[in-house]
Design a protein around this motif. Structure first.
Motif, PDB file in Angstrom:
ATOM      1  N   ASP A 178       0.837  -1.201   0.000  1.00  0.00           N
ATOM      2  CA  ASP A 178       0.000   0.000   0.000  1.00  0.00           C
ATOM      3  C   ASP A 178       0.873   1.253   0.000  1.00  0.00           C
ATOM      4  O   ASP A 178       2.097   1.189  -0.021  1.00  0.00           O
ATOM      5  CB  ASP A 178      -0.990  -0.015   1.173  1.00  0.00           C
ATOM      6  CG  ASP A 178      -0.316  -0.031   2.515  1.00  0.00           C
ATOM      7  OD1 ASP A 178       0.919  -0.142   2.558  1.00  0.00           O
ATOM      8  OD2 ASP A 178      -1.021   0.081   3.535  1.00  0.00           O
ATOM      9  N   TRP A 179       0.248   2.405   0.041  1.00  0.00           N
ATOM     10  CA  TRP A 179       0.915   3.690  -0.120  1.00  0.00           C
ATOM     11  C   TRP A 179       1.994   3.940   0.920  1.00  0.00           C
ATOM     12  O   TRP A 179       3.007   4.563   0.633  1.00  0.00           O
ATOM     13  CB  TRP A 179      -0.115   4.812  -0.068  1.00  0.00           C
ATOM     14  CG  TRP A 179      -0.816   4.881   1.272  1.00  0.00           C
ATOM     15  CD1 TRP A 179      -1.941   4.209   1.644  1.00  0.00           C
ATOM     16  CD2 TRP A 179      -0.392   5.631   2.417  1.00  0.00           C
ATOM     17  NE1 TRP A 179      -2.262   4.482   2.946  1.00  0.00           N
ATOM     18  CE2 TRP A 179      -1.323   5.363   3.450  1.00  0.00           C
ATOM     19  CE3 TRP A 179       0.665   6.500   2.671  1.00  0.00           C
ATOM     20  CZ2 TRP A 179      -1.216   5.930   4.716  1.00  0.00           C
ATOM     21  CZ3 TRP A 179       0.767   7.071   3.931  1.00  0.00           C
ATOM     22  CH2 TRP A 179      -0.171   6.781   4.931  1.00  0.00           C
ATOM     23  N   LYS A 180       1.803   3.457   2.133  1.00  0.00           N
ATOM     24  CA  LYS A 180       2.771   3.794   3.192  1.00  0.00           C
ATOM     25  C   LYS A 180       4.124   3.132   2.988  1.00  0.00           C
ATOM     26  O   LYS A 180       5.129   3.597   3.519  1.00  0.00           O
ATOM     27  CB  LYS A 180       2.205   3.459   4.562  1.00  0.00           C
ATOM     28  CG  LYS A 180       1.949   2.005   4.823  1.00  0.00           C
ATOM     29  CD  LYS A 180       1.288   1.818   6.162  1.00  0.00           C
ATOM     30  CE  LYS A 180       0.769   0.393   6.268  1.00  0.00           C
ATOM     31  NZ  LYS A 180      -0.172   0.223   7.305  1.00  0.00           N
ATOM     32  N   PHE A 181       4.179   2.051   2.196  1.00  0.00           N
ATOM     33  CA  PHE A 181       5.441   1.371   1.966  1.00  0.00           C
ATOM     34  C   PHE A 181       6.454   2.302   1.301  1.00  0.00           C
ATOM     35  O   PHE A 181       7.630   2.261   1.611  1.00  0.00           O
ATOM     36  CB  PHE A 181       5.215   0.125   1.106  1.00  0.00           C
ATOM     37  CG  PHE A 181       6.467  -0.638   0.812  1.00  0.00           C
ATOM     38  CD1 PHE A 181       7.079  -1.386   1.803  1.00  0.00           C
ATOM     39  CD2 PHE A 181       7.046  -0.599  -0.441  1.00  0.00           C
ATOM     40  CE1 PHE A 181       8.240  -2.088   1.543  1.00  0.00           C
ATOM     41  CE2 PHE A 181       8.209  -1.295  -0.713  1.00  0.00           C
ATOM     42  CZ  PHE A 181       8.799  -2.046   0.287  1.00  0.00           C
TER      43      PHE A 181
ATOM     44  N   LEU B 157       6.059   6.722   3.503  1.00  0.00           N
ATOM     45  CA  LEU B 157       6.582   7.007   4.842  1.00  0.00           C
ATOM     46  C   LEU B 157       8.109   7.082   4.907  1.00  0.00           C
ATOM     47  O   LEU B 157       8.647   8.003   5.536  1.00  0.00           O
ATOM     48  CB  LEU B 157       6.040   5.984   5.846  1.00  0.00           C
ATOM     49  CG  LEU B 157       4.567   6.184   6.216  1.00  0.00           C
ATOM     50  CD1 LEU B 157       4.088   5.069   7.121  1.00  0.00           C
ATOM     51  CD2 LEU B 157       4.344   7.526   6.862  1.00  0.00           C
ATOM     52  N   PRO B 158       8.853   6.162   4.291  1.00  0.00           N
ATOM     53  CA  PRO B 158      10.312   6.325   4.317  1.00  0.00           C
ATOM     54  C   PRO B 158      10.785   7.616   3.648  1.00  0.00           C
ATOM     55  O   PRO B 158      11.716   8.268   4.133  1.00  0.00           O
ATOM     56  CB  PRO B 158      10.832   5.091   3.570  1.00  0.00           C
ATOM     57  CG  PRO B 158       9.770   4.085   3.724  1.00  0.00           C
ATOM     58  CD  PRO B 158       8.485   4.856   3.727  1.00  0.00           C
ATOM     59  N   ILE B 159      10.121   8.007   2.565  1.00  0.00           N
ATOM     60  CA  ILE B 159      10.510   9.259   1.891  1.00  0.00           C
ATOM     61  C   ILE B 159      10.227  10.452   2.791  1.00  0.00           C
ATOM     62  O   ILE B 159      11.065  11.350   2.930  1.00  0.00           O
ATOM     63  CB  ILE B 159       9.776   9.393   0.536  1.00  0.00           C
ATOM     64  CG1 ILE B 159      10.295   8.338  -0.428  1.00  0.00           C
ATOM     65  CG2 ILE B 159       9.931  10.786  -0.034  1.00  0.00           C
ATOM     66  CD1 ILE B 159       9.538   8.257  -1.733  1.00  0.00           C
TER      67      ILE B 159
ATOM     68  N   ILE C  11       5.668   5.600  13.243  1.00  0.00           N
ATOM     69  CA  ILE C  11       4.657   4.914  12.425  1.00  0.00           C
ATOM     70  C   ILE C  11       5.280   3.733  11.686  1.00  0.00           C
ATOM     71  O   ILE C  11       4.686   2.656  11.598  1.00  0.00           O
ATOM     72  CB  ILE C  11       3.992   5.898  11.445  1.00  0.00           C
ATOM     73  CG1 ILE C  11       3.176   6.948  12.212  1.00  0.00           C
ATOM     74  CG2 ILE C  11       3.106   5.169  10.451  1.00  0.00           C
ATOM     75  CD1 ILE C  11       2.688   8.094  11.357  1.00  0.00           C
ATOM     76  N   ILE C  12       6.507   3.937  11.171  1.00  0.00           N
ATOM     77  CA  ILE C  12       7.206   2.847  10.478  1.00  0.00           C
ATOM     78  C   ILE C  12       7.476   1.695  11.444  1.00  0.00           C
ATOM     79  O   ILE C  12       7.275   0.522  11.106  1.00  0.00           O
ATOM     80  CB  ILE C  12       8.510   3.352   9.834  1.00  0.00           C
ATOM     81  CG1 ILE C  12       8.183   4.253   8.633  1.00  0.00           C
ATOM     82  CG2 ILE C  12       9.396   2.196   9.390  1.00  0.00           C
ATOM     83  CD1 ILE C  12       9.371   4.973   8.047  1.00  0.00           C
TER      84      ILE C  12
END
Length: 198
Positions: free
Chosen positions: A129-132, A135-137, A177-178
């Motif tokens: 999904d989008w968080k993969f 979030l790291p970026i 969150i990660i």
């Protein structure tokens, strides 16, 4: 296949001793003569052994072998320590975030997992999904902005502190969150886990 890192160093020493004994039995070396005294051969031997270690380590761990500076030269160097640290960081990243497919390929190749023709969907295809990606970026950008705000101070210390607190809390928040959703970010093997669950 077990030719990685410390094991490779010990194997190279044992192989040298064995080769020396064989060459003495064949009459290529005289009794008491050592391989180390043959400078050209010794250089070729050490480099061939270190290259073999790198090839095996790249297949297994995704990086060159550690401690190849000792295998090549017979002593540890500062550059070798730096390269070992770098390779260890790359191995950690690959092992956790991009290496699950290797284990799946090995399990398919060895027959640890057999493909079920009746199964409609492939267990290898898992949609992220989008968080993969997002979030790291966001975390890297926020952390970079925090460092930039520290290095390039504003007009007043309160302005600088406000920027640092904002970007620091943004980077810490995305990191939290990660961590909370850690399993979504790890590239675990999919085939073996599926068989264990069945």
């Amino acid at each position: 296949m077990d030719c990685l890192d410390r094991t490779n160093v010990i194997q190279s020493l044992l192989a040298r001793r064995s080769l020396q004994a064989q060459l003495q039995r064949l009459g290529v070396l005289h009794v008491g003569q050592r391989i180390e005294e043959q400078a050209d051969f010794e250089k070729i031997y050490k480099n061939a052994w270190a290259d073999n270690a790198n090839a095996c380590a790249k297949q297994y761990a995704g990086t060159g072998a550690l401690k190849t500076d000792y295998t090549r030269t017979g002593k540890r160097t500062q550059w070798g320590l730096i390269m070992d640290g770098w390779n260890s960081l790359i191995r950690y990243y690959k092992n956790n975030f991009s290496d699950g497919f290797r284990q799946d390929a090995i399990d398919l190749f060895l027959g640890n997992y057999s493909v079920d023709e009746v199964e409609p969907a492939s267990p290898l295809h898992v949609k992220k999904d989008w968080k993969f990606l997002a979030l790291p970026i966001i975390m890297v950008v926020a952390f970079s902005m925090c460092i930039i705000c520290l290095l390039m101070a504003g007009d007043t210390w309160t302005e600088t502190l406000a920027y640092v607190l904002f970007w620091g809390s943004a980077s810490f928040g995305t990191f939290a969150i990660i961590l909370y959703n850690g399993k979504d970010f790890v590239d675990a093997p999919k085939l073996v886990q599926k068989e264990k669950m069945d």
